[in-house]
Design a protein around this motif. Structure first.
Motif, mmCIF file in Angstrom:
data_model
loop_
_atom_site.group_PDB
_atom_site.id
_atom_site.type_symbol
_atom_site.label_atom_id
_atom_site.label_comp_id
_atom_site.label_asym_id
_atom_site.label_seq_id
_atom_site.Cartn_x
_atom_site.Cartn_y
_atom_site.Cartn_z
ATOM 1 N N GLU A 205 0.824 -1.207 0.000
ATOM 2 C CA GLU A 205 0.000 0.000 0.000
ATOM 3 C C GLU A 205 0.862 1.261 0.000
ATOM 4 N N SER A 206 2.074 1.174 0.568
ATOM 5 C CA SER A 206 2.957 2.342 0.551
ATOM 6 C C SER A 206 3.327 2.726 -0.876
ATOM 7 N N VAL A 207 3.427 1.728 -1.764
ATOM 8 C CA VAL A 207 3.723 2.019 -3.167
ATOM 9 C C VAL A 207 2.529 2.702 -3.826
ATOM 10 N N TYR A 212 0.229 7.637 -6.021
ATOM 11 C CA TYR A 212 -0.767 8.709 -6.003
ATOM 12 C C TYR A 212 -0.078 10.069 -5.861
ATOM 13 N N MET A 213 0.809 10.191 -4.880
ATOM 14 C CA MET A 213 1.499 11.456 -4.654
ATOM 15 C C MET A 213 2.351 11.835 -5.866
ATOM 16 N N ARG A 234 7.746 15.165 -2.617
ATOM 17 C CA ARG A 234 8.331 14.891 -1.297
ATOM 18 C C ARG A 234 7.512 13.826 -0.567
ATOM 19 N N ALA A 235 6.185 13.956 -0.596
ATOM 20 C CA ALA A 235 5.319 12.972 0.054
ATOM 21 C C ALA A 235 5.454 11.611 -0.619
ATOM 22 N N ALA A 236 5.636 11.598 -1.938
ATOM 23 C CA ALA A 236 5.811 10.334 -2.660
ATOM 24 C C ALA A 236 7.090 9.636 -2.245
ATOM 25 N N VAL A 237 8.172 10.389 -2.143
ATOM 26 C CA VAL A 237 9.461 9.818 -1.744
ATOM 27 C C VAL A 237 9.418 9.325 -0.311
ATOM 28 N N LEU A 247 11.461 9.629 -7.264
ATOM 29 C CA LEU A 247 12.738 10.331 -7.195
ATOM 30 C C LEU A 247 13.024 11.060 -8.501
ATOM 31 N N ASN A 248 12.687 10.439 -9.613
ATOM 32 C CA ASN A 248 12.890 11.081 -10.901
ATOM 33 C C ASN A 248 12.041 12.343 -11.026
#
Length: 403
Positions: A205-207, A212-213, A234-237, A247-248
């Motif tokens: 679920e973290s992925v 989403y972010m 930032r929230a995605a990372v 990161l990209n």
């Protein structure tokens, strides 16, 4: 006029879905710069970006609205008592539902937004379905599906889409039918033809939250909202530091914000784990070009030529150039070659329609406008193509050539 393609490539999750950045001037092959690892915390730059009124929160992604809970009580739970929770949720949301949820990739929605708007991309639909399943106590498994990546572009950004679906326990399901093969219910908003095989791997679920972010960061970036894009990236990372796509995206944001050194650090961090990552290699080539390191840039573009001999949208761009020179027959051939690589490119279908129109083949032009509409990922573009098709049909009926 021919456009030399130097777009950054963003990988995201829609029908498919993510954000990557890529500049390609392709030739031979050579070496890649030595990658470096950094702590994720060292790759963030909060002070350089204006903080939003509310920092993106992962807990809001799956939040259920009062309307969703009411629908659950009034529609799903009574069905669940008769046919089981999995089957009840499938019927109430998709098979025999009055919700009429449409596919739309205009932007990536949370669970409550998808339910309220009655539309969403594949990631949004997965999130909404999982939110209902959570209320019913049904275990959910998120799955990344290996499909041919779908390319699209907007402004000077190139988007590469992947695909996700989810499974519930017990049996298999798709919106076009269900089979009792003894496996989980697999809910997929892009069902494969009968008999086709999927290659999938389960993701956490973290992925999903990171995807989403990352999508929201890509959408904000495309709209020129760099501050908002940063906080979503930032929230995605932070949600999933191993997701190279996020990161990209962060690196692309840094470069556009003038944080060239940080952009390079992030890209080197990605390449330390994935030396052949096309997005990171391409975006690092852009960074080298902007910092006047021509030799290093050329090394990367040669490496990219080895990994990807034909750059994204090469035939489409060459076809557009041919149209600009008044060579519709050559353009038609190039657009057909582009569609042979990516049949879901609404842009290529649209330009092929223009080439057919220039060659006075109105029937073929209309057919391509229909395909452009059908392959478009957003409602607004579908409306544009539908209007152009209607104009073409009216003009043809009246004996005119131009809509």
């Amino acid at each position: 006029m021919h456009r030399r393609y130097t777009a950054e490539l963003l990988w995201w999750t829609t029908l498919l879905g993510f954000l990557l950045g890529l500049q390609l001037v392709l030739t031979g092959c050579s070496t890649v710069p030595s990658p470096e690892r950094f702590a994720v915390e060292d790759l963030l730059a909060d002070a350089a970006f204006k903080a939003p009124p509310q920092v993106p929160r992962p807990d809001l992604v799956f939040e259920r609205s009062p309307e969703m809970l009411a629908y659950l009580k009034q529609r799903i739970e009574p069905l669940a008592a008769r046919i089981g929770p999995q089957r009840a949720m499938i019927e109430a949301l998709y098979e025999h539902s009055a919700l009429q949820i449409d596919y739309d990739a205009e932007y990536t929605r949370t669970a409550r937004e998808t339910f309220a708007d009655r539309r969403g991309n594949c990631l949004s639909l997965v999130i909404m379905t999982a939110a209902f399943a959570r209320e019913l106590g049904i275990p959910v498994h998120y799955r990344s599906v290996y499909v041919d990546h779908y390319l699209s572009r907007s402004n000077d950004l190139l988007f590469v889409s992947g695909h996700v679906n989810l499974s519930l326990q017990l049996r298999r399901f798709s919106p076009v039918g269900a089979t009792g093969d003894g496996a989980d219910w697999v809910i997929d908003f892009l069902p494969l033809p009968a008999g086709a095989q999927q290659r999938v791997h389960e993701i956490g679920e973290s992925v999903i939250v990171s995807m989403y972010m990352n999508n929201r960061a890509a959408e904000a970036l495309n709209a020129g909202k760099l501050d908002a894009a940063y906080w979503y990236a930032r929230a995605a990372v932070q949600a999933e530091p191993r997701l190279s796509q996020a990161l990209n995206t962060l690196a692309v944001i840094y470069r556009r914000h003038g944080q060239i050194l940080l952009a390079e650090q992030v890209l080197r961090h990605v390449l330390a784990r994935e030396p052949d990552n096309l997005a990171a290699l391409g975006n690092l080539a852009v960074v080298f070009g902007e910092t006047h390191r021509g030799v290093e840039r050329d090394q990367l573009t040669k490496r990219l030529a080895q990994l990807q001999p034909v750059r994204p949208f090469q035939y489409l761009d060459e076809g557009i150039a041919a149209m600009g020179r008044g060579e519709p027959r050559l353009a038609q051939q190039l657009f057909i070659k582009e569609l042979a690589r990516s049949s879901f490119s609404d842009e290529a279908h649209f330009w092929l329609a223009l080439a057919n129109h220039a060659l006075n083949d109105m029937s073929a032009a209309a057919e391509q406008l229909v395909l452009a509409k059908e392959t478009s990922a957003t409602q607004s573009k579908r409306q544009v193509y539908a209007a152009k098709l209607q104009s073409l049909l009216q003009a043809s009926a009246q004996g005119g050539r131009t809509p």
